[in-house]
Design a protein around this motif. Sequence first.
Motif, PDB file in Angstrom:
ATOM      1  N   ILE A   1       0.832  -1.209   0.000  1.00  0.00           N
ATOM      2  CA  ILE A   1       0.000   0.000   0.000  1.00  0.00           C
ATOM      3  C   ILE A   1       0.862   1.253   0.000  1.00  0.00           C
ATOM      4  O   ILE A   1       0.686   2.174  -0.817  1.00  0.00           O
ATOM      5  CB  ILE A   1      -0.938   0.005   1.227  1.00  0.00           C
ATOM      6  CG1 ILE A   1      -2.041  -1.055   1.081  1.00  0.00           C
ATOM      7  CG2 ILE A   1      -1.550   1.393   1.443  1.00  0.00           C
ATOM      8  CD1 ILE A   1      -3.052  -0.753   0.003  1.00  0.00           C
TER       9      ILE A   1
ATOM     10  N   GLY B   1      -6.208   2.200   2.446  1.00  0.00           N
ATOM     11  CA  GLY B   1      -5.429   0.989   2.732  1.00  0.00           C
ATOM     12  C   GLY B   1      -4.891   0.949   4.140  1.00  0.00           C
ATOM     13  O   GLY B   1      -4.949  -0.099   4.806  1.00  0.00           O
TER      14      GLY B   1
ATOM     15  N   MET C   1      -9.320  -4.387   3.540  1.00  0.00           N
ATOM     16  CA  MET C   1      -8.004  -4.325   2.903  1.00  0.00           C
ATOM     17  C   MET C   1      -8.095  -4.733   1.435  1.00  0.00           C
ATOM     18  O   MET C   1      -7.526  -4.081   0.560  1.00  0.00           O
ATOM     19  CB  MET C   1      -7.015  -5.216   3.660  1.00  0.00           C
ATOM     20  CG  MET C   1      -6.565  -4.636   4.989  1.00  0.00           C
ATOM     21  SD  MET C   1      -5.197  -5.537   5.768  1.00  0.00           S
ATOM     22  CE  MET C   1      -6.071  -6.862   6.581  1.00  0.00           C
TER      23      MET C   1
ATOM     24  N   LEU D   1      -7.596  -2.249  -2.226  1.00  0.00           N
ATOM     25  CA  LEU D   1      -6.800  -2.555  -3.420  1.00  0.00           C
ATOM     26  C   LEU D   1      -7.673  -2.693  -4.660  1.00  0.00           C
ATOM     27  O   LEU D   1      -7.322  -2.198  -5.744  1.00  0.00           O
ATOM     28  CB  LEU D   1      -5.992  -3.830  -3.192  1.00  0.00           C
ATOM     29  CG  LEU D   1      -4.767  -3.695  -2.288  1.00  0.00           C
ATOM     30  CD1 LEU D   1      -4.200  -5.064  -1.930  1.00  0.00           C
ATOM     31  CD2 LEU D   1      -3.690  -2.840  -2.956  1.00  0.00           C
TER      32      LEU D   1
END
Length: 400
Positions: free
Chosen positions: A58, A74, A86, A90
């Motif tokens: 991240i 993140g 999480m 992404l």
Amino acid sequence: MSRPVRTAVLLASFLGMVLLGAAPASAHGFSSVVYADVTSGDDGHVTTKLELEYDLYIVSTADALKDDPLFRAGTAAFDDRDDQEMAAALNSHAGNAVKYVTDRFTVSVDGQACTATRTGDFTMGVREGVPYTTLLLDWACPRADAHEASARLFPDSEGYVKGTKTIVTYEMDAHSGSAALDAGTPSFSTAQTWYERFWEFFRLGAEHLLTGIDHILFLLALIAGSRRPREIVLAATSFTLAHSITFMLAALGLVDVPARVVEPVIALSIAVVAGWYLFRLWRRGDHVTDLETAGHSHFSLDRAGWSRLGVVFLFGLVHGLGFAGALGIDAAWSWTLLWSLLVFNVGIEVVQLAIIAAVFPLLLVLRRRSPRAGLWATGVISAGVSVMGLIWFVQRVFGL
């Protein structure tokens, strides 16, 4: 507690606090490991499964591509330890996340780069107690008998970690094997020879011991507490045998102990082995190097020697799990992987023996020329190592 021992502990405590400022709670925290599984697909395609340390991924992606929203989302998800959040962070910034990887991890044929396409969403998992994310990529390549892969992920220049390793396992082009990539050896070919692959794992094993502060301190504790050459040889052999057993069991998938258990016990083993010698120094003073009773076995060890050997063996079993964790051993077992792991282990042993050969003779000379100075030296070393082991133990137990 005698005055020499008390003074040694005070000096070592100060030294330990100084070292603590330069050493992380996890002795392996200087670096990161990327895991890549590469397999051949249909019509010249290549599939890669990449596993990357989530928080580092991240930060590095956000910094390299100036993606502040990814950084905020993140890191918030990471702080909450929420796997779904999480992965969502992404997936919602997949363009930049994939670009960061494909700019630094490539598959090519005869110098011609293959074209990467993400397949599926980012998913989350855990390695050595650390959140990792998985990225699946499909590479369109020209038809060929050999492929090259290159990895330059999380380089030193980014300033977050140093010496990132990429552990690659592959099955393609009628070849299967493993490779260890880093800044010195950033690429490999499926056509490389067996000795080129094994040299990489030998070097990786040697570097792992040299950069693993906890393993170095454990070895110093063994050296300081050994009274004669046969004791350090037997201790090193016991340690080697023990960690080789668990190392291979992990490779076979028969043992799987989480890092949150292994790492604190490794730290505790450092403190115990070093503290064992301090206890004997307190009890026996100037006679700490004397045998308590005559040994009647082939090895001529007294009761204290045998007890210490047993403790070293038990802790060696735990260190073996730590070595195995360095390679993220959870892939399908194969003879090729097993030989690579054995060579990694040989690299560890060569460095371990080199350290013993360099340090223990100096200690023997010091003890013979100035027994008192020898006691002080080993006392300070053992106390410092014990203090560091206890500090690391507390840090690792409480996740500090």
